[in-house]
Scaffold this active site. Structure first.
Site, PDB file in Angstrom:
ATOM      1  N   HIS A  52       0.858  -1.184   0.000  1.00 15.20           N
ATOM      2  CA  HIS A  52       0.000   0.000   0.000  1.00 15.20           C
ATOM      3  C   HIS A  52       0.897   1.238   0.000  1.00 15.20           C
ATOM      4  O   HIS A  52       2.060   1.176   0.440  1.00 15.20           O
ATOM      5  CB  HIS A  52      -0.901  -0.002   1.236  1.00 15.20           C
ATOM      6  N   GLU A  85       1.043   3.850   1.822  1.00 18.77           N
ATOM      7  CA  GLU A  85       1.566   4.223   3.143  1.00 18.77           C
ATOM      8  C   GLU A  85       2.721   3.300   3.543  1.00 18.77           C
ATOM      9  O   GLU A  85       3.730   3.750   4.081  1.00 18.77           O
ATOM     10  CB  GLU A  85       0.453   4.131   4.196  1.00 18.77           C
ATOM     11  N   CYS A 130      -6.050   2.132   5.636  1.00 18.78           N
ATOM     12  CA  CYS A 130      -6.758   0.915   6.006  1.00 18.78           C
ATOM     13  C   CYS A 130      -6.151   0.379   7.309  1.00 18.78           C
ATOM     14  O   CYS A 130      -5.125   0.879   7.775  1.00 18.78           O
ATOM     15  CB  CYS A 130      -6.622  -0.110   4.879  1.00 18.78           C
ATOM     16  N   CYS A 189      -2.423  -0.203   7.237  1.00 19.38           N
ATOM     17  CA  CYS A 189      -1.591   1.002   7.218  1.00 19.38           C
ATOM     18  C   CYS A 189      -1.661   1.761   8.543  1.00 19.38           C
ATOM     19  O   CYS A 189      -0.679   2.393   8.946  1.00 19.38           O
ATOM     20  CB  CYS A 189      -1.975   1.881   6.041  1.00 19.38           C
TER      21      CYS A 189
HETATM   22 ZN   LIG Z   1      -3.473   0.302   3.508  1.00 19.63          ZN
END
Ligand SMILES: [Zn+2]
Length: 159
Positions: free
Chosen positions: A53, A55, A83, A86
């Site tokens: 992801h 992040e 999410c 993260c």
């Molecule tokens: Zn994430």
């Protein structure tokens, strides 16, 4: 545009650029003391890495740049509400702040519905799409052995 708004604008621009380059619509920037330490874009499909992801890729790059596993004192700016993966990565990285632009409902509209992951922890783990089970100790397995080894190691690096 200055401060938070400017850094967030950069994260959103990275997200938009990532779509044009074949990645997911997510971008992130990590800033400390008024300068960018690292940038990240979603690399899930390009790297075949479900944990890549924006992040997380930014956190990995920032830690490499800093030569440290802690990002204390830094702020993560992300194009979308992080999410649970993260959020957890941000907590482990000891970031001071996380600032986001789009929220989880905007993400759901885009086809990225991680609201269900947020709701998961309030539900019985038996209903989760991935079963997470504890086997516990057996005659051949002492689940506490790694922690005993860790605690016995005088020069362990705490994190
Ligand atoms: Zn994430």
């Amino acid at each position: 545009m200055t401060g938070d708004a400017a850094w967030l604008r950069e994260a959103v621009t990275l997200a938009e650029r990532n779509v044009a380059e074949g990645g997911g619509p997510f971008g992130a920037v990590i800033v400390a003391e008024g300068r960018v330490i690292a940038r990240g874009q979603n690399r899930v499909t390009r790297d075949m890495d479900p944990t890549a992801h924006a992040e997380v890729t930014a956190i990995r790059a920032a830690c490499r740049e800093r030569g440290d596993f802690s990002l204390a004192g830094a702020t993560l700016y992300t194009s979308c509400e992080p999410c649970p993966l993260c959020v957890s990565a941000s907590l482990w990285a000891r970031l001071d702040r996380v600032v986001y632009a789009a929220d989880r409902h905007d993400a759901a509209r885009g086809g990225f519905d991680d609201r269900e992951f947020y709701e998961l922890f309030a539900r019985d783990p038996g209903t989760w799409p991935t079963r997470v089970e504890a086997l516990g100790a057996t005659a051949e397995l002492d689940p506490r052995a790694p922690f005993d080894a860790w605690l016995a190691k005088a020069d362990r690096v705490r994190y």
